[in-house]
Motif scaffolding. Sequence first.
Motif, PDB file in Angstrom:
ATOM      1  N   SER A  17      10.619  -5.590   6.012  1.00  0.00           N
ATOM      2  CA  SER A  17       9.611  -5.957   7.010  1.00  0.00           C
ATOM      3  C   SER A  17       9.736  -5.096   8.262  1.00  0.00           C
ATOM      4  CB  SER A  17       9.763  -7.439   7.372  1.00  0.00           C
ATOM      5  OG  SER A  17       8.842  -7.812   8.363  1.00  0.00           O
ATOM      6  N   GLN A  20       8.443  -1.584   7.369  1.00  0.00           N
ATOM      7  CA  GLN A  20       6.993  -1.528   7.232  1.00  0.00           C
ATOM      8  C   GLN A  20       6.303  -1.603   8.592  1.00  0.00           C
ATOM      9  OE1 GLN A  20       4.844  -2.711   3.843  1.00  0.00           O
ATOM     10  NE2 GLN A  20       3.699  -4.302   4.931  1.00  0.00           N
ATOM     11  N   SER A  51       4.176 -10.252  -2.090  1.00  0.00           N
ATOM     12  CA  SER A  51       2.782 -10.349  -1.655  1.00  0.00           C
ATOM     13  C   SER A  51       2.627 -11.364  -0.526  1.00  0.00           C
ATOM     14  CB  SER A  51       1.896 -10.751  -2.838  1.00  0.00           C
ATOM     15  OG  SER A  51       1.900  -9.752  -3.828  1.00  0.00           O
ATOM     16  N   SER A  54       4.241 -10.134   2.692  1.00  0.00           N
ATOM     17  CA  SER A  54       3.424  -9.059   3.273  1.00  0.00           C
ATOM     18  C   SER A  54       2.370  -9.637   4.208  1.00  0.00           C
ATOM     19  CB  SER A  54       2.744  -8.247   2.168  1.00  0.00           C
ATOM     20  OG  SER A  54       3.684  -7.501   1.429  1.00  0.00           O
ATOM     21  N   ASN A  57       4.134 -10.566   7.379  1.00  0.00           N
ATOM     22  CA  ASN A  57       4.408  -9.359   8.150  1.00  0.00           C
ATOM     23  C   ASN A  57       3.169  -8.882   8.903  1.00  0.00           C
ATOM     24  OD1 ASN A  57       4.215  -6.019   7.685  1.00  0.00           O
ATOM     25  ND2 ASN A  57       6.037  -6.730   8.746  1.00  0.00           N
ATOM     26  N   SER A  58       2.040  -8.852   8.221  1.00  0.00           N
ATOM     27  CA  SER A  58       0.806  -8.395   8.872  1.00  0.00           C
ATOM     28  C   SER A  58       0.377  -9.353   9.964  1.00  0.00           C
ATOM     29  CB  SER A  58      -0.309  -8.236   7.841  1.00  0.00           C
ATOM     30  OG  SER A  58      -0.648  -9.488   7.268  1.00  0.00           O
ATOM     31  N   THR A 178      -2.301  -5.324   3.219  1.00  0.00           N
ATOM     32  CA  THR A 178      -2.544  -6.753   3.398  1.00  0.00           C
ATOM     33  C   THR A 178      -3.695  -7.217   2.518  1.00  0.00           C
ATOM     34  OG1 THR A 178      -1.745  -6.722   5.683  1.00  0.00           O
ATOM     35  CG2 THR A 178      -3.176  -8.545   5.060  1.00  0.00           C
ATOM     36  N   ALA A 181      -2.447  -7.355  -1.017  1.00  0.00           N
ATOM     37  CA  ALA A 181      -1.529  -8.481  -1.185  1.00  0.00           C
ATOM     38  C   ALA A 181      -2.295  -9.803  -1.219  1.00  0.00           C
ATOM     39  CB  ALA A 181      -0.501  -8.505  -0.052  1.00  0.00           C
TER      40      ALA A 181
END
Length: 253
Positions: A17, A20, A51, A54, A57-58, A178, A181
């Motif tokens: 994370s 990224q 997924s 992710s 994270n976004s 994103t 995912a």
Amino acid sequence: MTSDKLVLLIAVIGAGSYFQTITGFGLGMIVMGATSGLGLAPVATAASLMSIVSLVNSAGALPGKLHHIDWRAVGAATLGILPSVILGVLILDYLSTSATGMLQLLLGAVILYGGLSTALRPAPLQTRSDNRSFFVSGVLGGLLSGLFGVSGPPLIFQFYRQPLTLIEIRCALILIFTVTAATRVLFSAYEGQLGREIWVLSAIAAPVVMMTTFAARRYPPPLSAIATRRLAFGVLVVIGGYLILYAIKELFL
């Protein structure tokens, strides 16, 4: 899952994370590579977990940054990705094992060459590529995802070669991954593939992902633009080398 494997898995997710957030990619590759290599979790479980995290994270990386996104480029790439993922899966069903191995070997060689050549000359292009090239990179990324579960290289190469700022590149890539995912999570949920274990692991990982994401936003590593581009292309070299070695192992060993 034993407690030591759980701790290691969460640590890998946190590291992915952070990476990224500062580069725009890498979470999926780091998590999938570590879990399969170290035997931390089944591949299907790791893919679903990756997924979901992710999306977390976004949610931490993109707020306040959306104005940096080149929406035309992201839209063109996304239009290429979504249908070509399905096409890649269909092609995989028709290919023999040897044909798949030869295709993987060829793709690995192309990615390795592209990563090496651009790492040695990391300066971006003088002018932005047209939207058709972003669409093509999305198509190639989707095909790779459908065939081998690796969608990043064409998109990483395409965006990091553009005369964009690093924050524009990071945000664009995070948003694209994103979307893919989210598509995978929705499809997996519809198919009933997200069991209790996935949600429990996601709940445990989510706070770590948020903390490492905010840490990356607030305390990014002191890398210049050229060094960050070299890092991105260096990761492509690793991916290309891995694909080549795996293909050789499947074909000849």
